[in-house]
Enzyme design. Sequence first.
Site, PDB file in Angstrom:
ATOM      1  N   GLY A 100      21.310 -62.536  14.686  1.00 14.00           N
ATOM      2  CA  GLY A 100      21.922 -62.776  13.519  1.00 14.00           C
ATOM      3  C   GLY A 100      23.617 -62.864  13.444  1.00 14.00           C
ATOM      4  N   CYS A 112      17.171 -61.955  11.049  1.00 14.90           N
ATOM      5  CA  CYS A 112      18.057 -60.796  10.996  1.00 14.90           C
ATOM      6  C   CYS A 112      17.505 -59.870  12.215  1.00 14.90           C
ATOM      7  CB  CYS A 112      17.856 -59.740   9.785  1.00 14.90           C
ATOM      8  SG  CYS A 112      18.163 -60.747   8.195  1.00 14.90           S
ATOM      9  N   SER A 168      18.645 -69.172  26.743  1.00 15.35           N
ATOM     10  CA  SER A 168      17.216 -68.684  26.609  1.00 15.35           C
ATOM     11  C   SER A 168      16.123 -69.355  27.347  1.00 15.35           C
ATOM     12  CB  SER A 168      16.858 -68.956  25.069  1.00 15.35           C
ATOM     13  OG  SER A 168      17.151 -70.378  24.517  1.00 15.35           O
ATOM     14  N   CYS A 189       5.016 -63.201  15.738  1.00 11.40           N
ATOM     15  CA  CYS A 189       5.461 -64.466  15.894  1.00 11.40           C
ATOM     16  C   CYS A 189       5.681 -64.669  17.270  1.00 11.40           C
ATOM     17  CB  CYS A 189       6.789 -64.566  15.118  1.00 11.40           C
ATOM     18  SG  CYS A 189       7.637 -65.923  15.379  1.00 11.40           S
ATOM     19  N   ASP A 192      13.336 -74.546  26.074  1.00 14.02           N
ATOM     20  CA  ASP A 192      12.486 -73.608  25.194  1.00 14.02           C
ATOM     21  C   ASP A 192      11.652 -74.576  24.060  1.00 14.02           C
ATOM     22  OD1 ASP A 192      14.198 -73.123  22.979  1.00 14.02           O
ATOM     23  OD2 ASP A 192      15.213 -71.993  24.402  1.00 14.02           O
ATOM     24  N   ASN A 209      14.330 -57.648   7.507  1.00 15.42           N
ATOM     25  CA  ASN A 209      14.044 -58.734   8.459  1.00 15.42           C
ATOM     26  C   ASN A 209      12.924 -59.318   8.134  1.00 15.42           C
ATOM     27  OD1 ASN A 209      14.059 -60.498  10.418  1.00 15.42           O
ATOM     28  ND2 ASN A 209      13.262 -59.289  12.090  1.00 15.42           N
ATOM     29  N   GLY A 210      12.855 -60.821   7.624  1.00 14.99           N
ATOM     30  CA  GLY A 210      11.508 -61.200   7.218  1.00 14.99           C
ATOM     31  C   GLY A 210      11.875 -62.069   6.096  1.00 14.99           C
ATOM     32  N   TYR A 213      11.774 -67.662  22.383  1.00 18.41           N
ATOM     33  CA  TYR A 213      13.227 -67.953  22.005  1.00 18.41           C
ATOM     34  C   TYR A 213      13.878 -66.825  21.426  1.00 18.41           C
ATOM     35  CZ  TYR A 213      17.423 -70.073  19.895  1.00 18.41           C
ATOM     36  OH  TYR A 213      18.583 -70.601  19.497  1.00 18.41           O
ATOM     37  N   CYS A 217       3.617 -72.753  13.442  1.00 20.87           N
ATOM     38  CA  CYS A 217       4.436 -73.825  13.854  1.00 20.87           C
ATOM     39  C   CYS A 217       3.863 -74.942  14.772  1.00 20.87           C
ATOM     40  CB  CYS A 217       5.770 -73.574  14.379  1.00 20.87           C
ATOM     41  SG  CYS A 217       5.883 -72.343  15.639  1.00 20.87           S
ATOM     42  N   CYS A 277       0.977 -65.314  15.404  1.00 15.07           N
ATOM     43  CA  CYS A 277       1.244 -66.300  14.437  1.00 15.07           C
ATOM     44  C   CYS A 277       1.607 -67.471  15.402  1.00 15.07           C
ATOM     45  CB  CYS A 277       2.010 -65.847  13.355  1.00 15.07           C
ATOM     46  SG  CYS A 277       2.386 -67.355  12.353  1.00 15.07           S
ATOM     47  N   CYS A 299       7.763 -73.144   9.148  1.00 12.09           N
ATOM     48  CA  CYS A 299       7.431 -71.745   8.752  1.00 12.09           C
ATOM     49  C   CYS A 299       8.229 -71.319   7.537  1.00 12.09           C
ATOM     50  CB  CYS A 299       7.938 -70.956  10.132  1.00 12.09           C
ATOM     51  SG  CYS A 299       8.031 -69.039   9.948  1.00 12.09           S
TER      52      CYS A 299
END
Length: 497
Positions: free
Chosen positions: A66, A39, A321, A274, A384, A140-141, A280, A474, A471, A420
């Site tokens: 989003g 988001c 991207s 992140c 990417d 968001n999250g 990206y 991934c 973080c 993730c």
Amino acid sequence: MKFIGKEVKVRRNPLGMERCGRMQDGTLEVGCDKFKEECGVFGIYAPGHNVAQITHYALYALQHRGQESAGIAVSNGGKMDIEKGMGLVSEVLNGQKTRRLTGHMAVGHVRYSTMGSSSLVNAQPLMIRYSKGCLAISHNGNLVNGREIRDNLGEGGAIFQTTTDSEIVAHLIARLGGDIVEDTISQALAHLEGAFTFVIMTEDKLIGARDPHGIRPLSLGLLDGCYVLASETCAFDTIGAEFIRDIDPGEMVVIDNQGLHTRRFAPEKPLALCIFEFIYFARPDSNIHGQNVHLVRRELGKQLAREYPVEADIVTGVPDSSISAASGVAEEMGLPYEMGLIKNRYIGRTFIQPSQEIRDLGVKLKLNAVKKVVKGKRIVLVDDSIVRGTTSKQIVQMLRKAGATEVHVRISSPPVISPCFYGIDTSSTKELLGAFKTVEEIKNIIKADSLGYLSIEGLVSSVGLSRDSFCKACFDKEYIVQPTSGLKKKLFETTKR
């Protein structure tokens, strides 16, 4: 963990999996070979300004975060109003709808659903009325302990109208019910674990908060002496606001008629942003923790070229991207950057492929190779990431059919080996090509002449922040919030090689 006087065992959950365009026959929709971020959020406290229109423009700038739903809620100090719906900002918030929203503060939201289905009931901002007044919440999250809190609240009689984490926070605030709303919100946020940013509006206050690890971004800006909050600084540029600073991990800011106040709702923890924001998610013109996204991506490309040199004629990137990284590859290799691929920007976000034959045309509808540019050329194709490999294979084939003699694929991130559960739409490990295939095997699957991934060391050094600031689970399975053993088994389930 103590939750409103009751001991709760935290059982973390990999929410947000299996959300990418799966057809009834089990195949994936074309174009689902990318991570999806959840988001974009925005908030403004600006007496004397048309806050609904400003929020409308800001959401346009955040649309890339989003595309499933959009909404704006406003307050005039005593009454709230809201407009939201399914679709793009331009579809949901037309001029007439935005003009009727009046007040001096607003919150806005664009959504890609990872937790909770894609439906109108889950569109945000989420507006609720409780004993102390009204709240509008943009989030968001993803909360890794959301299911436990939801179950606990349900046992206490709470009735949920949505399937989103955002409503959990609303119920927590209502349940705690203190007289000083910022104290209540701070207490509610302290119960949460995972990745989140919130922009919350009461009748007379605007509140922004960022998770204790800062996994999701949130920035503070100033517009004509008034404060604004946004997921990315590109929204500030669009509305003419000046960037002030990033909200700190675990920090909550309160904006009201007395100005800006700041406090902590959680102890300070190391930043763990992140890293996919730089690879990206974020727009190239945004700045995150002092680093410009375009310049970082260009440096990713330069480092990629150093790690995997190759004899070639031209460099091209997969729009949009990957263009910044591709420019870096071209610069470092001393090769011309060419627009070998053109993106059709007018494909609808909900394009449906009713049959396999039509689905096979999906990439051709979104991308087209420029034959006059690629014919007879040895091409370095920059992207990417590779998540599932479906789109990469089709793009390589497209370039070959257009006359490319060689296609050397370069990826400006390491292999994605782990899903993730902090609010990014990834599938289980068995659908992540990098989790159970070697680089050589992936090269053969996508039918490239060569394949090179950026190393983790090269990625981190290119961003310009310390190695411990991210973080990157991934890529290395080092989760900031550790999953339980049962969750690990589900997360790391793989198919046989």
